[in-house]
Write an enzyme that holds these catalytic residues in place. Structure first.
Site, mmCIF file in Angstrom:
data_model
loop_
_atom_site.group_PDB
_atom_site.id
_atom_site.type_symbol
_atom_site.label_atom_id
_atom_site.label_comp_id
_atom_site.label_asym_id
_atom_site.label_seq_id
_atom_site.Cartn_x
_atom_site.Cartn_y
_atom_site.Cartn_z
ATOM 1 N N ASP A 121 49.292 86.798 38.966
ATOM 2 C CA ASP A 121 48.861 85.140 38.907
ATOM 3 C C ASP A 121 48.621 84.907 37.469
ATOM 4 O OD1 ASP A 121 46.420 86.898 38.394
ATOM 5 O OD2 ASP A 121 45.467 85.730 39.978
ATOM 6 N N SER A 122 48.718 85.802 36.661
ATOM 7 C CA SER A 122 48.969 85.714 35.158
ATOM 8 C C SER A 122 49.803 84.527 34.633
ATOM 9 C CB SER A 122 48.877 86.787 34.228
ATOM 10 O OG SER A 122 49.971 87.509 34.597
ATOM 11 N N ASP A 182 51.022 88.846 43.814
ATOM 12 C CA ASP A 182 49.550 89.012 43.345
ATOM 13 C C ASP A 182 49.018 87.832 44.425
ATOM 14 O OD1 ASP A 182 47.469 89.550 42.134
ATOM 15 O OD2 ASP A 182 47.977 88.988 40.058
ATOM 16 N N LYS A 234 49.151 92.489 45.889
ATOM 17 C CA LYS A 234 48.067 93.108 44.974
ATOM 18 C C LYS A 234 46.800 92.254 45.374
ATOM 19 C CE LYS A 234 47.447 92.562 40.742
ATOM 20 N NZ LYS A 234 45.928 91.938 40.365
ATOM 21 N N GLU A 283 42.771 91.555 44.098
ATOM 22 C CA GLU A 283 41.846 91.969 43.409
ATOM 23 C C GLU A 283 40.337 92.116 44.199
ATOM 24 O OE1 GLU A 283 40.677 89.421 40.233
ATOM 25 O OE2 GLU A 283 42.869 89.442 39.344
ATOM 26 N N GLU A 320 41.723 97.555 35.300
ATOM 27 C CA GLU A 320 41.628 96.610 34.076
ATOM 28 C C GLU A 320 40.502 96.690 33.385
ATOM 29 O OE1 GLU A 320 42.953 92.089 32.674
ATOM 30 O OE2 GLU A 320 43.218 92.764 34.751
#
Length: 256
Positions: A43-44, A82, A112, A114, A180
């Site tokens: 999502d970056s 993501d 993925k 978070e 991270e």
């Protein structure tokens, strides 16, 4: 040979795992031909490619669009989508629907998510439904408005929380976990505590693998994070190339 979640997991303790972001067919081909084991459609993409201030504004439709573009490159690397901001905290039927879209519409092989221990039950249910999950602990960019950007694991209390998060995600059935911006001195202990690969970003060398944003690695990002050492300077080189071409176009002799 196509990388799978099982073959990637088997690399723990064998050799370092190479992971990169990719947002379209072009970047997927670059990362694939460069030797990446895993391509994360992160999502970056929001702040790297789409001009957003952070990842919070990235939607599910955006992620499916970019994941499908990466999948069209048909990489041997594992493709992971993501899950965007806050969707992991929806009801499980909705969460399953989001994950299913990544695999069915986006062509990803995994998702993925978070978050740590609080999301472990949902991760376990996704895995039970046949959705491979990659975890993400430490600094969580989707929570920038709540927690900000800061290094994690600098205190004993924070290390206990990080360890609990990583262990919970692993025990829930995740095949790997991104870690991270965690204190590099703590990373060997965290890596040793889980049976799945730890994929570090800004967390030092005590991980089973590393992941970077491809644009940072290639020097396309104006101000990459301090832990990145660009291997190229493509933004500078591209601007110079355009200026050379623009100069030729503007010369009177070029219009004769």
């Amino acid at each position: 040979m196509k990388t799978t979640t099982r073959s990637l997991r088997a690399l723990k303790g064998v050799r370092p795992i190479v992971c990169l972001t990719a947002y379209d067919t072009v970047t997927a081909r670059i990362a694939e031909e460069g030797g990446a084991d895993l391509l994360l459609v992160g999502d970056s993409v929001g702040n790297t490619v789409l001009g957003l201030p952070d990842t919070v504004g990235v939607t599910m439709d955006m992620m499916i669009h970019h994941t499908a573009a990466v999948a069209r490159a048909k990489p041997a690397a594992l493709v992971v989508g993501d899950l965007p901001f806050a969707l992991a905290h929806d009801s499980f039927p909705k969460l399953l629907g989001y994950a299913r879209r990544f695999l069915q519409e986006g062509g990803a092989q995994a998702v993925k998510i978070e978050g740590g221990a609080t999301l472990a039950p949902a991760i376990a249910k996704l895995v039970d439904a046949g959705i491979p999950v990659m975890g993400h602990v430490g600094l969580l960019p989707q929570r920038v408005h709540a927690a900000g950007y800061r290094r994690r694991g600098l205190t004993a209390e924070d290390q206990v929380r990080l360890l609990a998060d990583a262990v919970a995600v692993a025990e829930a059935g995740a095949f790997a976990v991104v870690v991270e911006c965690v204190d590099a001195k703590f990373m060997p202990a965290l890596t040793a505590a889980v049976a799945i690969p730890t994929i570090g970003i800004g967390s030092g060398q005590g991980c089973d693998g590393q992941i970077l944003v491809l644009h940072d690695l290639l020097g396309l990002t104006p101000q990459p994070p301090p832990f990145v050492r660009p291997e190229a300077h493509l933004h500078r080189d591209a601007v110079a190339a355009v200026r050379r071409w623009a100069g030729r176009v503007r010369r009177p002799s070029s219009r004769r």
